[in-house]
Design an enzyme around this catalytic site. Structure first.
Site, short mmCIF file in Angstrom:
data_model
loop_
_atom_site.label_atom_id
_atom_site.label_comp_id
_atom_site.label_asym_id
_atom_site.label_seq_id
_atom_site.Cartn_x
_atom_site.Cartn_y
_atom_site.Cartn_z
N ASN A 297 0.88 -1.16 0.00
CA ASN A 297 0.00 0.00 0.00
C ASN A 297 0.92 1.21 0.00
O ASN A 297 1.48 1.59 1.03
CB ASN A 297 -0.88 -0.03 1.26
CG ASN A 297 -1.88 1.11 1.28
OD1 ASN A 297 -1.82 2.03 0.47
ND2 ASN A 297 -2.79 1.07 2.23
N ARG B 86 -2.50 -2.02 -3.55
CA ARG B 86 -3.73 -1.26 -3.38
C ARG B 86 -3.64 -0.03 -4.30
O ARG B 86 -2.64 0.69 -4.28
CB ARG B 86 -3.85 -0.79 -1.93
CG ARG B 86 -5.07 0.05 -1.77
CD ARG B 86 -5.10 0.77 -0.46
NE ARG B 86 -6.28 1.62 -0.42
CZ ARG B 86 -6.37 2.71 0.30
NH1 ARG B 86 -5.35 3.10 1.03
NH2 ARG B 86 -7.47 3.41 0.29
N HIS C 110 -13.32 2.58 -0.62
CA HIS C 110 -13.34 1.51 0.39
C HIS C 110 -13.93 0.21 -0.17
O HIS C 110 -14.41 -0.64 0.58
CB HIS C 110 -14.21 1.89 1.62
CG HIS C 110 -13.66 3.00 2.46
ND1 HIS C 110 -14.48 3.94 3.03
CD2 HIS C 110 -12.41 3.30 2.84
CE1 HIS C 110 -13.74 4.79 3.73
NE2 HIS C 110 -12.49 4.42 3.63
N ARG D 191 -13.72 15.11 7.69
CA ARG D 191 -14.45 15.51 6.49
C ARG D 191 -15.92 15.77 6.80
O ARG D 191 -16.52 15.07 7.63
CB ARG D 191 -14.38 14.43 5.41
CG ARG D 191 -13.00 14.20 4.85
CD ARG D 191 -13.08 13.28 3.63
NE ARG D 191 -11.77 12.82 3.23
CZ ARG D 191 -11.40 11.54 3.22
NH1 ARG D 191 -12.23 10.59 3.58
NH2 ARG D 191 -10.18 11.22 2.85
N GLU E 154 -8.42 -5.57 4.49
CA GLU E 154 -8.23 -5.17 3.09
C GLU E 154 -6.98 -5.81 2.48
O GLU E 154 -7.01 -6.26 1.34
CB GLU E 154 -8.14 -3.64 3.01
CG GLU E 154 -9.50 -2.99 3.21
CD GLU E 154 -9.44 -1.53 3.59
OE1 GLU E 154 -9.11 -1.25 4.77
OE2 GLU E 154 -9.70 -0.68 2.75
#
Ligand code: ADP
Length: 404
Positions: A7, A91, A181, A242, A386
């Protein structure tokens, strides 16, 4: 088969080294501050051996060369030689509308990653740099696979992915909902199907990934049919920093008030959400403590966060015409006992009844149901994985199967 999962960020590389198909993590590590005066690297193996390094690391190529050294370290490494590594999974954040699953990387795919850099400027360029560095260091014989955050949402229909803007905005600029996601939403949906004994392509579920970034998805027959994040990860749920959904006219109003576009971007992405409302922290744990101690805005931030989740549950229950389960995952979904209670209370009319005793013990990587036996819609906690999903996809593609 040994598979390395990367990643790659702009100045960091996280990696996990897997034995497949068992899914055992043999080693994992992190290189940070690539390109700075002094970089840090550390690795831990399954057997508890540790390596910590501090040295200047100029770029991703040097970082991956360093990772190779750590993995093959005679005393504290995980393998004798890199010849044991049969494939790499990466990823990648944005594949736009060009990819609907994990794929073997070739020049055409690299071009796609580059093309969508405009829509993920912080992620796609370092993802691609990592892929190129990995190819160079590990050689052409090691196949490289890309797993996209957007891929699971490629099945979302037009009516859910198009914004009601002039159609040419979509034609000219590819402005539409992509969602993110996806690897996590898919992983937890597949796991939940297993847990419930339902065929993975028959599962109807609402998935909620609640970490630093948060998003929800409506999954019909095992496929994503809607998701809360949009063109960028800003839309949808309230997140650590956010805004999630808000009236876009606020932007024009702030422009009129003298703010510049880049300031507003920073406000919406980095200074809003939990930290913006509370003025205290973006971490749910801190806010729960502060709320308990009587800090009103900490409680308000948590209430707003939970209320937004509830609104999406209602909306996706309508989209799906009911579902088998709601799945929560990510740091908050997996551990936030009080947050789960806040988000799912008073939903009896929609068939959701939380069992407080079950909810209280479902933490720290435990997965299972947190609803009462008579709850029509189950709520399941499913720890996400993940990197494991990326290793699984890579293994499937290399072994001649398909990744889904
Ligand atoms: P990332 O999106 O960076 O992978 P995580 O999935 O690890 O993040 O989620 C991080 C968030 O999980 C933290 O901001 C924190 O709010 C939340 N979290 C972790 N542990 C707990 C806990 N015990 N209770 C409530 N929230 C928690």
């Amino acid at each position: 088969m040994k598979i390395l999962v990367f990643n790659c960020g702009s100045s960091s590389i996280k990696y996990q080294f897997y034995d497949m198909p068992s899914g055992k993590v043999i080693a994992k590590g992190l290189v940070q501050r690539i390109g700075e005066k002094m970089a840090d690297a550390n690795q831990k193996t399954e057997s508890g051996k540790e390596i910590k390094i501090q040295m200047p690391i100029a770029d991703h190529e040097e970082a991956i060369a360093e990772i190779v050294k750590m993995l093959t370290d005679k005393d504290n490494g995980a393998i004798k030689s890199m010849a044991e590594v049969e494939a790499c999974g990466h990823r990648v954040v944005h594949g736009g509308d060009a990819v609907s699953g994990s794929v073997l990387i070739d020049a055409k795919l690299e071009k796609i990653i580059e093309d969508f850099s405009d829509l993920a400027p912080l992620h796609n360029p370092p993802n691609l740099i990592g892929i190129k560095a990995s190819k160079k260091v590990l050689g052409d014989k090691v196949p490289q696979v890309a797993c996209f955050d957007t891929a699971f949402h490629a099945s979302i229909p037009e009516k859910a992915y198009l914004y009601a803007l002039p159609y040419e905005m979509y034609e000219k600029f590819k402005i539409r909902r992509y969602g993110f996601h996806g690897t996590s939403h898919r992983y937890v949906a597949r796991k939940a199907a297993e847990m419930l004994g339902i065929d993975k392509y028959k599962l109807n579920a609402i998935t909620a990934h609640l970490g630093n970034g948060c998003s929800m998805a409506a999954v019909k027959d095992g496929k994503s049919v809607d998701t809360s994040m949009g063109l960028t990860p800003l839309e949808g749920l309230v997140m650590g920093t956010r805004t999630g959904d808000f009236d876009p006219a606020i932007i024009f109003y702030l422009l009129k008030k003298g703010y510049e576009a880049k300031d507003i971007d920073g406000i919406c992405n980095k200074k809003s959400g939990l930290i913006g409302i509370s003025g205290l922290s973006n971490d749910v744990r801190d806010l729960e403590e502060k709320a308990k101690a009587g800090e009103k805005r900490a409680k308000l931030a948590l209430d707003i966060f939970a209320y937004r989740i509830k609104k999406y549950v209602g909306s996706y229950l309508a989209v799906l015409n009911g579902c088998d389960c709601v799945i929560v995952t990510g740091g908050i979904g997996e551990n936030g006992v009080t947050m789960r209670k806040r988000a799912f209370e008073n939903l009896e009319a929609l068939g959701i009844k939380i069992d407080d005793a079950k909810n209280a013990v479902m933490v720290g990587g435990k997965g299972g149901e947190i609803t009462t036996a008579d709850s029509k819609v189950k709520v399941l906690v499913v720890p996400t994985n993940e990197e494991g999903a990326i290793a699984g996809d890579t293994y499937a593609l290399i072994s001649g199967g398909s990744a889904n």
